[in-house]
Design a protein around this motif. Structure first.
Motif, PDB file in Angstrom:
ATOM      1  N   HIS A 174     -32.158  32.796  19.612  1.00 40.24           N
ATOM      2  CA  HIS A 174     -30.849  33.402  19.975  1.00 40.24           C
ATOM      3  C   HIS A 174     -30.583  33.998  21.405  1.00 40.24           C
ATOM      4  N   CYS A 176     -33.621  40.084  19.696  1.00 42.65           N
ATOM      5  CA  CYS A 176     -32.276  40.247  18.872  1.00 42.65           C
ATOM      6  C   CYS A 176     -32.983  41.152  17.584  1.00 42.65           C
ATOM      7  N   CYS A 236     -36.564  35.436  20.890  1.00 38.94           N
ATOM      8  CA  CYS A 236     -36.030  34.807  19.993  1.00 38.94           C
ATOM      9  C   CYS A 236     -35.192  33.563  20.468  1.00 38.94           C
ATOM     10  N   TYR A 283     -32.415  40.153  14.616  1.00 42.10           N
ATOM     11  CA  TYR A 283     -32.783  39.318  13.383  1.00 42.10           C
ATOM     12  C   TYR A 283     -34.278  39.409  13.037  1.00 42.10           C
TER      13      TYR A 283
HETATM   14 ZN   LIG Z   1     -32.644  36.275  17.495  1.00 46.58          ZN
END
Ligand SMILES: [Zn+2]
Length: 296
Positions: free
Chosen positions: A260, A247, A258, A249
């Motif tokens: 997510h 992602c 990650c 982030y």
């Molecule tokens: Zn992430």
């Protein structure tokens, strides 16, 4: 109203609370419905409140509470203390009585598994669960959880009015009159606040944080940021997540994988959680670093 006394024993507070009650009765023809009441941990205040206002919730100032806990940190070792301090802060954010009660139950169950901290656990249970338990936010939701405001007023009295001198009663009483008149007038120009303001800084932050997805995508496509700050705020207001990949982030960008993206993949049923992960209780993490090897 001012209470002048040489000491701070129960008698003194009983006199204060009875006087408040009497004044209220005189003005409004009914007993004072003062509830909840915030104080530090002084047993004299607790006793007096139980006598005069038995139905009022006696709140415990949270900053005093954590200060007192920290005075007992020597009962445990340093690492255990870091965990305990963090746990107490997490419990303090309980937003209802039920959430607090359940939190206490779970916390004590966790702590009771560590024999080394038993002495502290006994102190905590006795003092902050059985004796004075109203130090969490939900004990009086959206009301102050410390008496810092009053303490700072006491600081102002010393700084502005008595100039840190111990005054004789004959010199102190005129000062009291000046103070009360100053504050009464101030309360007309600056009325007592019952809600906090929405500051322009907070508003700006909210506006930049909570960007509708469509606005975010429009900016993504058009690249029409008005300034670098706008560009930075835009970039950190939403993360684009690709299931099973990564992602936008910072952690996702740097590490190419990650939580997510894996979480999203789980939700879409394109990734299955391993049994090993399932059996680890929620909130428990493996200690950082390489897993320990057995010594032979
Ligand atoms: Zn992430």
């Amino acid at each position: 109203m001012a209470l002048i006394s040489t000491d701070e024993d129960s008698e003194c507070f009983i006199h204060l609370f009875n006087s408040i009650n009497a004044l209220f009765l005189q003005e409004f023809n009914e007993p004072c419905p003062i509830n909840p009441i915030m104080a530090d941990g002084a047993p004299a205040i607790t006793n007096a409140l139980n006598m005069v206002f038995p139905n009022s919730r006696r709140l415990m100032c949270w900053s005093n509470m954590i200060k007192k806990c920290r005075h007992h940190r020597n009962l445990v070792n340093k690492n255990d203390w870091l965990m305990i301090d963090k746990d107490i802060h997490a419990l303090q954010l309980a937003f209802t009585d039920d959430i607090f009660d359940r939190g206490v139950f779970l916390l004590l169950r966790k702590w009771n598994q560590i024999p080394l901290i038993k002495q502290f656990v006994n102190y905590f249970t006795d003092q902050w669960v059985s004796n004075l338990c109203y130090w969490y936010e939900g004990a009086a939701f959206s009301k102050p959880s410390t008496n810092n405001g009053l303490e700072s007023l006491s600081g102002i009295i010393k700084q502005k009015y008595t100039l840190r001198n111990k005054l004789h009663l004959s010199a102190f009483l005129p000062k009291v009159e000046v103070m009360l008149s100053d504050w009464s007038q101030a309360s007309i120009t600056t009325p007592f606040a019952t809600v906090t303001d929405i500051t322009s800084e907070m508003e700006l932050h909210a506006y930049q944080c909570v960007m509708p997805t469509s606005t975010w995508l429009d900016l993504y496509k058009s690249s029409k940021w008005t300034s670098f700050d706008h560009y930075v705020a835009w970039k950190s207001s939403c993360w684009m997540v690709s299931p099973l990949s990564s992602c936008t982030y910072p952690v996702g960008l740097k590490q190419y994988r990650c939580k997510h993206s894996i979480g999203l993949a789980m939700m879409f049923n394109i990734y299955k959680v391993k049994d090993e992960s399932r059996i680890i209780p929620l909130g428990k993490r493996r200690a950082p670093g390489r897993p320990k090897k057995f010594l032979s």
